[in-house]
Design a protein around this motif. Structure first.
Motif, PDB file in Angstrom:
ATOM      1  N   ALA A 102       0.848  -1.191   0.000  1.00 44.47           N
ATOM      2  CA  ALA A 102       0.000   0.000   0.000  1.00 44.47           C
ATOM      3  C   ALA A 102       0.881   1.238   0.000  1.00 44.47           C
ATOM      4  O   ALA A 102       1.896   1.289   0.699  1.00 44.47           O
ATOM      5  N   PHE A 103       0.474   2.209  -0.798  1.00 44.75           N
ATOM      6  CA  PHE A 103       1.173   3.485  -0.890  1.00 44.75           C
ATOM      7  C   PHE A 103       0.206   4.621  -0.589  1.00 44.75           C
ATOM      8  O   PHE A 103      -0.968   4.553  -0.945  1.00 44.75           O
ATOM      9  N   ALA A 104       0.730   5.659   0.030  1.00 46.58           N
ATOM     10  CA  ALA A 104       0.045   6.941   0.153  1.00 46.58           C
ATOM     11  C   ALA A 104       0.885   7.896  -0.678  1.00 46.58           C
ATOM     12  O   ALA A 104       1.982   8.274  -0.275  1.00 46.58           O
ATOM     13  N   GLY A 105       0.402   8.214  -1.859  1.00 42.15           N
ATOM     14  CA  GLY A 105       1.227   8.974  -2.794  1.00 42.15           C
ATOM     15  C   GLY A 105       2.438   8.139  -3.157  1.00 42.15           C
ATOM     16  O   GLY A 105       2.302   6.985  -3.548  1.00 42.15           O
ATOM     17  N   SER A 106       3.637   8.669  -2.963  1.00 44.57           N
ATOM     18  CA  SER A 106       4.857   7.917  -3.285  1.00 44.57           C
ATOM     19  C   SER A 106       5.458   7.226  -2.054  1.00 44.57           C
ATOM     20  O   SER A 106       6.480   6.564  -2.152  1.00 44.57           O
ATOM     21  N   ARG A 107       4.804   7.366  -0.901  1.00 42.35           N
ATOM     22  CA  ARG A 107       5.302   6.779   0.348  1.00 42.35           C
ATOM     23  C   ARG A 107       4.710   5.397   0.564  1.00 42.35           C
ATOM     24  O   ARG A 107       3.496   5.204   0.558  1.00 42.35           O
ATOM     25  N   CYS A 108       5.572   4.413   0.765  1.00 41.56           N
ATOM     26  CA  CYS A 108       5.118   3.055   1.046  1.00 41.56           C
ATOM     27  C   CYS A 108       4.596   3.000   2.479  1.00 41.56           C
ATOM     28  O   CYS A 108       5.324   3.283   3.428  1.00 41.56           O
ATOM     29  N   LEU A 109       3.328   2.628   2.632  1.00 39.94           N
ATOM     30  CA  LEU A 109       2.717   2.506   3.954  1.00 39.94           C
ATOM     31  C   LEU A 109       2.993   1.148   4.576  1.00 39.94           C
ATOM     32  O   LEU A 109       3.227   1.040   5.772  1.00 39.94           O
ATOM     33  N   ALA A 110       2.895   0.118   3.750  1.00 43.33           N
ATOM     34  CA  ALA A 110       3.057  -1.243   4.275  1.00 43.33           C
ATOM     35  C   ALA A 110       3.325  -2.199   3.127  1.00 43.33           C
ATOM     36  O   ALA A 110       2.905  -1.977   1.993  1.00 43.33           O
ATOM     37  N   GLN A 146      -6.047  11.812   1.009  1.00 43.37           N
ATOM     38  CA  GLN A 146      -4.817  11.370   0.343  1.00 43.37           C
ATOM     39  C   GLN A 146      -5.107  10.207  -0.611  1.00 43.37           C
ATOM     40  O   GLN A 146      -6.029   9.433  -0.412  1.00 43.37           O
ATOM     41  N   ALA A 147      -4.312  10.129  -1.644  1.00 42.12           N
ATOM     42  CA  ALA A 147      -4.448   9.060  -2.628  1.00 42.12           C
ATOM     43  C   ALA A 147      -3.785   7.793  -2.095  1.00 42.12           C
ATOM     44  O   ALA A 147      -2.583   7.779  -1.828  1.00 42.12           O
ATOM     45  N   LEU A 148      -4.572   6.743  -1.906  1.00 41.30           N
ATOM     46  CA  LEU A 148      -4.046   5.456  -1.462  1.00 41.30           C
ATOM     47  C   LEU A 148      -4.060   4.482  -2.632  1.00 41.30           C
ATOM     48  O   LEU A 148      -5.056   4.374  -3.342  1.00 41.30           O
ATOM     49  N   LEU A 149      -2.955   3.808  -2.821  1.00 36.97           N
ATOM     50  CA  LEU A 149      -2.840   2.798  -3.868  1.00 36.97           C
ATOM     51  C   LEU A 149      -2.515   1.468  -3.209  1.00 36.97           C
ATOM     52  O   LEU A 149      -1.673   1.391  -2.314  1.00 36.97           O
ATOM     53  N   PHE A 150      -3.164   0.414  -3.675  1.00 35.83           N
ATOM     54  CA  PHE A 150      -3.038  -0.916  -3.087  1.00 35.83           C
ATOM     55  C   PHE A 150      -2.723  -1.879  -4.223  1.00 35.83           C
ATOM     56  O   PHE A 150      -3.427  -1.894  -5.237  1.00 35.83           O
ATOM     57  N   PHE A 151      -1.660  -2.675  -4.063  1.00 36.87           N
ATOM     58  CA  PHE A 151      -1.203  -3.560  -5.134  1.00 36.87           C
ATOM     59  C   PHE A 151      -0.972  -4.986  -4.646  1.00 36.87           C
ATOM     60  O   PHE A 151      -0.544  -5.187  -3.505  1.00 36.87           O
ATOM     61  N   ASP A 152      -1.187  -5.923  -5.532  1.00 33.10           N
ATOM     62  CA  ASP A 152      -0.728  -7.293  -5.331  1.00 33.10           C
ATOM     63  C   ASP A 152       0.764  -7.269  -5.639  1.00 33.10           C
ATOM     64  O   ASP A 152       1.173  -6.881  -6.733  1.00 33.10           O
ATOM     65  N   SER A 187       1.694  -7.161  -9.446  1.00 34.15           N
ATOM     66  CA  SER A 187       1.697  -5.696  -9.576  1.00 34.15           C
ATOM     67  C   SER A 187       0.335  -5.143  -9.972  1.00 34.15           C
ATOM     68  O   SER A 187       0.213  -3.980 -10.334  1.00 34.15           O
ATOM     69  N   GLU A 188      -0.695  -5.969  -9.880  1.00 29.36           N
ATOM     70  CA  GLU A 188      -2.050  -5.534 -10.200  1.00 29.36           C
ATOM     71  C   GLU A 188      -2.531  -4.551  -9.141  1.00 29.36           C
ATOM     72  O   GLU A 188      -2.423  -4.813  -7.938  1.00 29.36           O
ATOM     73  N   GLN A 189      -3.061  -3.411  -9.581  1.00 26.91           N
ATOM     74  CA  GLN A 189      -3.634  -2.457  -8.641  1.00 26.91           C
ATOM     75  C   GLN A 189      -5.014  -2.955  -8.244  1.00 26.91           C
ATOM     76  O   GLN A 189      -5.786  -3.423  -9.088  1.00 26.91           O
ATOM     77  N   ILE A 190      -5.318  -2.847  -6.971  1.00 33.33           N
ATOM     78  CA  ILE A 190      -6.588  -3.314  -6.434  1.00 33.33           C
ATOM     79  C   ILE A 190      -7.314  -2.112  -5.846  1.00 33.33           C
ATOM     80  O   ILE A 190      -6.755  -1.389  -5.019  1.00 33.33           O
ATOM     81  N   ASP A 191      -8.538  -1.892  -6.291  1.00 33.56           N
ATOM     82  CA  ASP A 191      -9.333  -0.775  -5.780  1.00 33.56           C
ATOM     83  C   ASP A 191     -10.046  -1.211  -4.512  1.00 33.56           C
ATOM     84  O   ASP A 191     -10.821  -2.170  -4.526  1.00 33.56           O
ATOM     85  N   LEU A 192      -9.767  -0.519  -3.425  1.00 38.77           N
ATOM     86  CA  LEU A 192     -10.403  -0.812  -2.150  1.00 38.77           C
ATOM     87  C   LEU A 192     -11.076   0.440  -1.619  1.00 38.77           C
ATOM     88  O   LEU A 192     -10.593   1.555  -1.811  1.00 38.77           O
TER      89      LEU A 192
END
Length: 72
Positions: A11-19, A40-46, A50-55
């Motif tokens: 998971a990312f918040a912008g360019s920062r890796c959250l976990a 903030q924009a959160l991005l979640f990936f497998d 590398s598939e983006q997952i919308d949560l």
């Protein structure tokens, strides 16, 4: 979308890796970040595909998990 509890996610918040880690850890970290700043924009990936997952992180963490349940 199929989520695997013992797979690795990121998971990312912008360019920062959250976990980076198991689904439970990454969802929890992303939910915490969302609660701190829901704009903030959160991005979640497998991490494997590398598939983006919308949560949807709105509501409680239990709400998030109930929406994920059909995909696990």
């Amino acid at each position: 979308m199929k989520l695997i509890p013992n797979a690795t996610y990121i998971a990312f918040a912008g360019s920062r890796c959250l976990a980076h880690g198991l689904l439970s850890e990454v969802v929890s970290a992303a939910k915490h970040a969302f609660d701190q700043d829901p704009t903030q924009a959160l991005l979640f990936f497998d991490a494997t595909s590398s598939e983006q997952i919308d949560l949807n992180f709105q509501g409680t963490e239990e709400d998030v998990w109930s929406r994920l349940a059909p995909y696990i």
